[in-house]
Design a protein around this motif. Structure first.
Motif, mmCIF file in Angstrom:
data_model
loop_
_atom_site.group_PDB
_atom_site.id
_atom_site.type_symbol
_atom_site.label_atom_id
_atom_site.label_comp_id
_atom_site.label_asym_id
_atom_site.label_seq_id
_atom_site.Cartn_x
_atom_site.Cartn_y
_atom_site.Cartn_z
ATOM 1 N N GLU A 151 -7.442 1.064 -2.634
ATOM 2 C CA GLU A 151 -8.286 0.870 -3.816
ATOM 3 C C GLU A 151 -7.437 0.657 -5.069
ATOM 4 O OE1 GLU A 151 -11.532 0.304 -3.916
ATOM 5 O OE2 GLU A 151 -11.410 0.424 -1.735
ATOM 6 N N ARG A 152 -6.320 1.379 -5.184
ATOM 7 C CA ARG A 152 -5.419 1.178 -6.325
ATOM 8 C C ARG A 152 -4.842 -0.234 -6.309
ATOM 9 N NH1 ARG A 152 -4.347 6.869 -5.325
ATOM 10 N NH2 ARG A 152 -2.655 6.426 -3.869
ATOM 11 N N LEU A 153 -4.504 -0.733 -5.112
ATOM 12 C CA LEU A 153 -3.973 -2.090 -4.990
ATOM 13 C C LEU A 153 -5.031 -3.119 -5.391
ATOM 14 C CD1 LEU A 153 -1.609 -3.890 -4.129
ATOM 15 C CD2 LEU A 153 -2.527 -3.824 -1.799
ATOM 16 N N LYS A 154 -6.265 -2.903 -4.953
ATOM 17 C CA LYS A 154 -7.348 -3.810 -5.325
ATOM 18 C C LYS A 154 -7.553 -3.809 -6.836
ATOM 19 C CE LYS A 154 -10.118 -3.403 -1.103
ATOM 20 N NZ LYS A 154 -11.403 -2.886 -0.575
ATOM 21 N N GLU A 155 -7.506 -2.639 -7.446
ATOM 22 C CA GLU A 155 -7.691 -2.543 -8.895
ATOM 23 C C GLU A 155 -6.567 -3.261 -9.639
ATOM 24 O OE1 GLU A 155 -9.191 -2.258 -12.427
ATOM 25 O OE2 GLU A 155 -10.296 -1.728 -10.613
ATOM 26 N N VAL B 13 0.847 -1.202 0.000
ATOM 27 C CA VAL B 13 0.000 0.000 0.000
ATOM 28 C C VAL B 13 0.878 1.247 0.000
ATOM 29 C CG1 VAL B 13 -1.698 1.324 1.330
ATOM 30 C CG2 VAL B 13 -1.984 -1.143 1.045
ATOM 31 N N ARG B 14 1.910 1.248 0.829
ATOM 32 C CA ARG B 14 2.806 2.413 0.852
ATOM 33 C C ARG B 14 3.435 2.666 -0.510
ATOM 34 N NH1 ARG B 14 6.558 1.347 5.749
ATOM 35 N NH2 ARG B 14 5.239 -0.442 6.019
ATOM 36 N N GLY B 15 3.725 1.588 -1.236
ATOM 37 C CA GLY B 15 4.303 1.733 -2.567
ATOM 38 C C GLY B 15 3.366 2.382 -3.562
ATOM 39 N N VAL C 90 -4.835 6.332 3.572
ATOM 40 C CA VAL C 90 -4.347 5.222 2.753
ATOM 41 C C VAL C 90 -5.455 4.538 1.939
ATOM 42 C CG1 VAL C 90 -2.380 4.802 4.272
ATOM 43 C CG2 VAL C 90 -4.482 3.483 4.596
ATOM 44 N N GLN C 91 -6.711 4.908 2.142
ATOM 45 C CA GLN C 91 -7.807 4.267 1.409
ATOM 46 C C GLN C 91 -7.651 4.340 -0.110
ATOM 47 O OE1 GLN C 91 -10.350 2.161 2.149
ATOM 48 N NE2 GLN C 91 -9.195 2.115 4.065
ATOM 49 N N PRO C 92 -7.289 5.484 -0.696
ATOM 50 C CA PRO C 92 -7.112 5.503 -2.156
ATOM 51 C C PRO C 92 -6.035 4.527 -2.632
ATOM 52 C CG PRO C 92 -7.261 7.749 -1.319
ATOM 53 C CD PRO C 92 -7.166 6.834 -0.129
ATOM 54 N N ALA C 93 -4.961 4.389 -1.880
ATOM 55 C CA ALA C 93 -3.894 3.455 -2.262
ATOM 56 C C ALA C 93 -4.383 2.012 -2.139
ATOM 57 C CB ALA C 93 -2.653 3.678 -1.408
ATOM 58 N N ASP D 252 2.795 13.076 -2.276
ATOM 59 C CA ASP D 252 2.127 13.907 -1.261
ATOM 60 C C ASP D 252 1.494 13.052 -0.168
ATOM 61 O OD1 ASP D 252 2.833 16.268 -2.528
ATOM 62 O OD2 ASP D 252 0.921 16.443 -3.600
ATOM 63 N N GLU D 253 0.836 11.954 -0.581
ATOM 64 C CA GLU D 253 0.222 11.063 0.398
ATOM 65 C C GLU D 253 1.283 10.437 1.295
ATOM 66 O OE1 GLU D 253 -3.667 9.503 -2.148
ATOM 67 O OE2 GLU D 253 -1.750 8.448 -2.320
ATOM 68 N N LEU D 254 2.404 10.041 0.711
ATOM 69 C CA LEU D 254 3.474 9.422 1.494
ATOM 70 C C LEU D 254 4.077 10.420 2.481
ATOM 71 C CD1 LEU D 254 5.094 6.879 2.034
ATOM 72 C CD2 LEU D 254 6.696 7.611 0.254
#
Length: 87
Positions: free
Chosen positions: A55-59, A8-10, A50-53, A15-17
């Motif tokens: 979701e990106r991982l799920k996608e 997820v961090r990756g 971290v929710q958007p990340a 900006d989020e990091l």
């Protein structure tokens, strides 16, 4: 403070990091001061951040599954074509 996964961090934007790291620092400081009530609020903000990340991982996982399914369909078509040639 609970860290999110390395995966997820990756997927966090720069900006989020930066915000994630700053919030973790604040949360660790609050825990060191035994201000767990405030640290819990910071943790909730991290969870939202971290929710958007996530979701990106799920996608990415769904896209990988779609590619796997297409690959398997192609193999099946090739096998079906070979079976027809054998007859």
């Amino acid at each position: 403070m609970r860290h999110c996964s390395v995966q997820v961090r990756g997927l966090l934007t720069r900006d989020e990091l930066d915000r994630y790291n700053a919030l973790m620092d604040v949360g660790h400081y609050l825990e060191s001061q035994q201000r767990y009530d405030l640290a819990q609020t910071v943790q909730k903000e991290i969870d939202r951040l971290v929710q958007p990340a996530i979701e990106r991982l799920k996608e990415k996982g769904r896209e990988r599954d779609r590619q796997d399914q297409e690959f398997l369909r192609q193999i099946e078509r090739l096998r079906a074509g070979e079976d027809e040639d054998d007859e």
